[in-house]
Design a protein around this motif. Structure first.
Motif, PDB file in Angstrom:
ATOM      1  N   GLY A 290       0.831  -1.208   0.000  1.00  0.00           N
ATOM      2  CA  GLY A 290       0.000   0.000   0.000  1.00  0.00           C
ATOM      3  C   GLY A 290       0.858   1.248   0.000  1.00  0.00           C
ATOM      4  N   THR A 291       1.939   1.215   0.756  1.00  0.00           N
ATOM      5  CA  THR A 291       2.832   2.373   0.813  1.00  0.00           C
ATOM      6  C   THR A 291       3.466   2.644  -0.558  1.00  0.00           C
ATOM      7  OG1 THR A 291       3.331   1.803   3.096  1.00  0.00           O
ATOM      8  CG2 THR A 291       4.795   3.350   2.004  1.00  0.00           C
ATOM      9  N   LEU A 292       3.934   1.588  -1.177  1.00  0.00           N
ATOM     10  CA  LEU A 292       4.516   1.724  -2.513  1.00  0.00           C
ATOM     11  C   LEU A 292       3.495   2.301  -3.482  1.00  0.00           C
ATOM     12  CD1 LEU A 292       6.609  -1.547  -2.841  1.00  0.00           C
ATOM     13  CD2 LEU A 292       7.424   0.817  -2.682  1.00  0.00           C
ATOM     14  N   LEU A 293       2.274   1.806  -3.370  1.00  0.00           N
ATOM     15  CA  LEU A 293       1.194   2.299  -4.219  1.00  0.00           C
ATOM     16  C   LEU A 293       1.010   3.798  -3.999  1.00  0.00           C
ATOM     17  CD1 LEU A 293      -1.159   1.623  -6.156  1.00  0.00           C
ATOM     18  CD2 LEU A 293      -2.581   1.324  -4.125  1.00  0.00           C
ATOM     19  N   LEU A 294       1.075   4.184  -2.718  1.00  0.00           N
ATOM     20  CA  LEU A 294       0.923   5.600  -2.378  1.00  0.00           C
ATOM     21  C   LEU A 294       2.023   6.438  -3.032  1.00  0.00           C
ATOM     22  CD1 LEU A 294      -0.140   5.755   1.353  1.00  0.00           C
ATOM     23  CD2 LEU A 294      -1.291   6.746  -0.618  1.00  0.00           C
ATOM     24  N   GLN A 295       3.236   5.943  -2.917  1.00  0.00           N
ATOM     25  CA  GLN A 295       4.365   6.668  -3.485  1.00  0.00           C
ATOM     26  C   GLN A 295       4.164   6.878  -4.976  1.00  0.00           C
ATOM     27  OE1 GLN A 295       6.640   7.989  -1.810  1.00  0.00           O
ATOM     28  NE2 GLN A 295       6.839   6.906   0.148  1.00  0.00           N
ATOM     29  N   TRP A 296       3.739   5.808  -5.609  1.00  0.00           N
ATOM     30  CA  TRP A 296       3.529   5.871  -7.057  1.00  0.00           C
ATOM     31  C   TRP A 296       2.432   6.871  -7.402  1.00  0.00           C
ATOM     32  CZ3 TRP A 296      -0.650   4.390 -10.194  1.00  0.00           C
ATOM     33  CH2 TRP A 296      -0.385   4.413 -11.571  1.00  0.00           C
TER      34      TRP A 296
END
Lengths: 137, 137
Positions: free
Chosen positions: A15-21
């Motif tokens: 989810g965090t990676l998704l947020l960053q993207w």
DNA sequence: GCGGCAATCCCCCGAAAGGATGATTTGCGT
DNA sequence: ACGCAAATCATCCTTTCGGGGGATTGCCGC
């Protein structure tokens, strides 16, 4: 238990990676950024619902642990708990004696101790109280 | 039902406003913006967990019906069901007689019929079977 | 009105359960 | 080694249950 923690941790990382993207996308085209914000919020909301449903709702249906606290307070011995299970099944003293491989007299003393420890006058009473205390299901 | 929808809608709106505010803050001080992203994600995660726990877990504790089908098949009369409840509570025939305002003999016949209808040899057995059939809880 | 059924009560008797003690063995911790 | 708790078996006695009859009343459907 650890399996679940790893699973949830992985999901959080994803989810965090998704947020960053999404954040990157938002900076590039800042005009439609609100859409992504809603996607982020919705995504984590769904994730939370899922976690809540299978994480918190799990202990809701009452985990029958045998209530060790009550057992300890009442001072019920392992053998007495076995006899209690037999009482729950509605078996006679004779049947219990045969199933546990002891004499009828022994079963009678176990039952008698169960009665006094549970404060019951009859075996059915003992079963009802044990169920209320969560000792048996 | 509508009450809950309004509640959740309000919460979503509040969350959106919070997002907008956080977004503004983020644009102003873009270096610490990631912190807010995490706050947003965490907030919605908590919200989702809460919703999932009390929304989805609600239907889990299923209702207890008393299994009219089994009662009809076994041909249990209303009075016999009353006596069955008393047996579940672990009461003696004498107690049941007093509680129901009938004689001891009457209770004995009711219990005897319950035993044969449930195919049990003892009262505790009858209670165990009735519980398995879902007639009592 | 008659048959069937639920509910009520009665008696007798054997079996099961419960109360009160006592005794022995075994394992466990000090 | 000692004490303690759990588990075991016992005996005597009372109460409760369960099985076997039988009987009455009131209600409902045919």
């Amino acid at each position: 238990m650890w399996k679940r923690i790893v699973l949830y941790g992985t999901l959080l990382a994803a989810g965090t990676l998704l947020l960053q993207w999404l954040d990157y996308q938002r900076l590039v085209r800042s005009h439609i950024g609100d859409v992504y914000v809603f996607l982020i919020a919705g995504g984590f909301l769904v994730l939370g619902v899922w976690l809540g449903a299978r994480g918190i709702a799990r202990p809701a249906p009452r985990a029958f642990d045998g209530n060790p606290q009550a057992v300890a307070v009442l001072g019920l011995s392992p053998r007495e708990l076995q006899v209690l299970e037999e009482l729950l099944a509605g078996r006679s003293n004779q049947e219990i004696a045969e199933r546990l491989g002891v004499s009828l007299n022994t079963v009678k003393t176990h039952v008698a101790r169960l009665l006094e420890k549970l404060g019951a006058k009859r075996r059915g009473d003992a079963v009802a109280r044990a169920r209320e205390l969560g000792i048996v299901r």
